[in-house]
Enzyme design. Structure first.
Site, PDB file in Angstrom:
ATOM      1  N   ARG A 116       0.815  -1.224   0.000  1.00  0.00           N
ATOM      2  CA  ARG A 116       0.000   0.000   0.000  1.00  0.00           C
ATOM      3  C   ARG A 116       0.845   1.269   0.000  1.00  0.00           C
ATOM      4  O   ARG A 116       0.329   2.345  -0.311  1.00  0.00           O
ATOM      5  CB  ARG A 116      -0.993  -0.050   1.164  1.00  0.00           C
ATOM      6  CG  ARG A 116      -2.116  -1.029   0.876  1.00  0.00           C
ATOM      7  CD  ARG A 116      -3.021  -1.204   2.061  1.00  0.00           C
ATOM      8  NE  ARG A 116      -2.754  -2.437   2.777  1.00  0.00           N
ATOM      9  CZ  ARG A 116      -3.061  -2.641   4.055  1.00  0.00           C
ATOM     10  NH1 ARG A 116      -3.614  -1.689   4.760  1.00  0.00           N
ATOM     11  NH2 ARG A 116      -2.812  -3.807   4.615  1.00  0.00           N
ATOM     12  N   GLU A 153       1.237  -6.715  12.698  1.00  0.00           N
ATOM     13  CA  GLU A 153       0.055  -6.905  13.547  1.00  0.00           C
ATOM     14  C   GLU A 153      -0.565  -8.281  13.321  1.00  0.00           C
ATOM     15  O   GLU A 153      -1.079  -8.886  14.250  1.00  0.00           O
ATOM     16  CB  GLU A 153      -0.993  -5.804  13.316  1.00  0.00           C
ATOM     17  CG  GLU A 153      -2.025  -5.785  14.427  1.00  0.00           C
ATOM     18  CD  GLU A 153      -3.181  -4.822  14.197  1.00  0.00           C
ATOM     19  OE1 GLU A 153      -3.326  -4.251  13.110  1.00  0.00           O
ATOM     20  OE2 GLU A 153      -3.979  -4.668  15.148  1.00  0.00           O
TER      21      GLU A 153
HETATM   22  O1  LIG Z   1       3.074  -1.795  11.650  1.00  0.00           O
HETATM   23  P1  LIG Z   1       2.855  -3.201  11.231  1.00  0.00           P
HETATM   24  O2  LIG Z   1       2.271  -4.075  12.306  1.00  0.00           O
HETATM   25  O3  LIG Z   1       4.100  -3.788  10.651  1.00  0.00           O
HETATM   26  O4  LIG Z   1       1.732  -3.204  10.096  1.00  0.00           O
HETATM   27  C1  LIG Z   1       1.676  -2.247   9.070  1.00  0.00           C
HETATM   28  C2  LIG Z   1       1.804  -2.903   7.727  1.00  0.00           C
HETATM   29  O5  LIG Z   1       0.724  -3.833   7.530  1.00  0.00           O
HETATM   30  C3  LIG Z   1       0.097  -3.556   6.282  1.00  0.00           C
HETATM   31  O6  LIG Z   1       0.697  -4.211   5.213  1.00  0.00           O
HETATM   32  P2  LIG Z   1       0.510  -5.761   4.900  1.00  0.00           P
HETATM   33  O7  LIG Z   1       1.698  -6.496   5.408  1.00  0.00           O
HETATM   34  O8  LIG Z   1      -0.833  -6.202   5.325  1.00  0.00           O
HETATM   35  O9  LIG Z   1       0.676  -5.824   3.350  1.00  0.00           O
HETATM   36  P3  LIG Z   1      -0.125  -5.215   2.099  1.00  0.00           P
HETATM   37  O10 LIG Z   1       0.234  -3.754   2.067  1.00  0.00           O
HETATM   38  O11 LIG Z   1       0.475  -5.990   1.013  1.00  0.00           O
HETATM   39  O12 LIG Z   1      -1.595  -5.442   2.293  1.00  0.00           O
HETATM   40  C4  LIG Z   1       0.278  -2.071   6.116  1.00  0.00           C
HETATM   41  O13 LIG Z   1       0.124  -1.682   4.755  1.00  0.00           O
HETATM   42  C5  LIG Z   1       1.667  -1.843   6.630  1.00  0.00           C
HETATM   43  O14 LIG Z   1       2.658  -2.077   5.643  1.00  0.00           O
HETATM   44  N1  LIG Z   2      -5.520  -2.956  11.540  1.00  0.00           N
HETATM   45  C1  LIG Z   2      -4.967  -2.802  10.337  1.00  0.00           C
HETATM   46  N2  LIG Z   2      -5.691  -2.336   9.294  1.00  0.00           N
HETATM   47  C2  LIG Z   2      -5.130  -2.165   8.072  1.00  0.00           C
HETATM   48  N3  LIG Z   2      -3.859  -2.459   7.817  1.00  0.00           N
HETATM   49  C3  LIG Z   2      -3.100  -2.907   8.816  1.00  0.00           C
HETATM   50  N4  LIG Z   2      -1.797  -3.265   8.861  1.00  0.00           N
HETATM   51  C4  LIG Z   2      -1.533  -3.679  10.106  1.00  0.00           C
HETATM   52  N5  LIG Z   2      -2.605  -3.594  10.890  1.00  0.00           N
HETATM   53  C5  LIG Z   2      -3.602  -3.117  10.103  1.00  0.00           C
END
Ligand SMILES: O=P(O)(O)OC[C@H]1O[C@H](OP(=O)(O)OP(=O)(O)O)[C@H](O)[C@@H]1O
Ligand SMILES: Nc1ncnc2[nH]cnc12
Length: 230
Positions: A116, A153
Site C-alpha cells: 500500500r 500486527e
Molecule cells: O506496523 P505493522 O504491524 O508492521 O503493520 C503495518 C503494515 O501492515 C500492512 O501491510 P501488509 O503487510 O498487510 O501488506 P499489504 O500492504 O500488502 O496489504 C500495512 O500496509 C503496513 O505495511
Molecule cells: N488494523 C490494520 N488495518 C489495516 N492495515 C493494517 N496493517 C496492520 N494492521 C492493520
C-alpha cells in the site's frame, strides 16, 4: 527559502547606537518593518497548519473499518476510498507534500513499502522531485538484495531492497499507509541503513497509536491521522 529573515549589510552611520536607536547590524525588533520577514514566515506556517487540518478532516471521513479482517480480532482500517476519489487523492498528496516541506529536508529518495506504500509513494516522490524506491516482500526483486525479517500486527514476513537502490549518503523518507506494530517500517528503515542511506524520517497516512509502533523507529515519525483523534 522564501520568507526567511535575510542578513543585510548596512554601512555604519555617524550617530551612536542607543536602546532607542540600535546599531544597523541589529535592527530594532519593535519596528514593524524589521519584523516583516518573521511575520511572513509564521503567517505562512499558520496558513499551512490550517490547510492541513481541513485536509485531515476530509481524509478521515473517507476511511472505513472492517472487523475481523484478515483474521479474527483485527479491526482492519481501509484507506482505499481515498484513492477511489480523485479529489481526496489530491488532498492526500497535497497534505503529505505540505508536511514534508514544513518538517523535513528535501529527500533524495522516497521509499515505499509493499504494497500500500506503492499507492502514493511514487506520486509523492514525483512531486518532491525525488527518486522512488520500493521495499518488496521477499522473492519479488531481481539481482542482489538485502533482506530483513519482521513481525507485524497479523503475521511474520520478510522485506527486501535491491542492493544498489539507495546510494550511500542519500537522504531517505520512508512512507506507508499504516503504522500498526511498527514491525514493517522498522524493517524498511533497517534496510535503508544497510544500504548506507541517511534516514530523514517516516511518514504514514494512519497510525494505530495504541500499538505504539513508533517506539520501534529511530527517526522522526509523522502520521497524518491517528486512531485517538476526535
Ligand atoms: O506496523 P505493522 O504491524 O508492521 O503493520 C503495518 C503494515 O501492515 C500492512 O501491510 P501488509 O503487510 O498487510 O501488506 P499489504 O500492504 O500488502 O496489504 C500495512 O500496509 C503496513 O505495511
Ligand atoms: N488494523 C490494520 N488495518 C489495516 N492495515 C493494517 N496493517 C496492520 N494492521 C492493520
Amino acid at each position: 527559502m522564501s520568507g526567511l529573515p535575510t542578513e543585510h549589510s548596512t554601512a555604519s552611520t555617524a550617530s551612536p547606537a542607543t536602546a532607542d536607536h540600535p546599531p544597523p547590524q541589529k535592527p530594532d525588533p519593535t519596528l514593524e518593518s524589521n519584523n516583516a520577514p518573521q511575520r511572513g514566515l509564521s503567517a505562512s506556517r499558520t496558513a499551512a497548519a490550517a490547510e492541513l487540518s481541513s485536509l485531515k478532516i476530509r481524509l478521515r471521513g473517507a476511511l472505513r473499518q472492517f472487523p475481523d479482517f484478515p483474521s479474527p480480532g483485527i479491526l482492519f482500517e481501509d484507506i482505499l476510498p481515498i484513492f477511489a476519489n480523485p479529489a481526496l487523492h489530491e488532498d492526500l498528496l497535497h497534505a503529505l507534500e505540505l508536511h514534508v516541506s514544513q518538517a523535513y529536508e528535501k529527500p533524495d529518495v522516497v521509499v515505499g513499502l509493499d504494497a500500500r506504500g506503492f499507492l502514493f509513494g511514487p506520486s509523492l516522490a514525483l512531486r518532491l522531485d525525488a527518486a522512488f524506491v520500493p521495499v518488496r516482500k521477499k522473492g519479488k526483486l531481481p539481482g542482489p538484495c538485502e533482506t530483513a525479517g519482521f513481525k507485524k500486527e497479523y503475521g511474520d514476513d520478510f522485506f527486501q531492497m535491491q542492493a544498489d537502490a539507495v546510494k550511500p549518503g542519500q537522504k531517505v523518507l520512508v512512507v506507508d499507509d499504516i503504522i500498526a506494530t511498527g514491525g514493517s517500517a522498522a524493517a524498511a528503515g533497517s534496510l535503508v541503513k544497510k544500504l548506507g542511506g541517511s534516514l530523514l524520517g517516516y511518514m504514514f497516512i494512519l497510525e494505530l497509536d495504541f500499538l505504539k509502533g513508533r517506539d520501534k523507529l529511530d527517526a522522526p515519525v509523522y502520521t497524518l491521522l491517528s486512531t485517538q483523534e476526535q
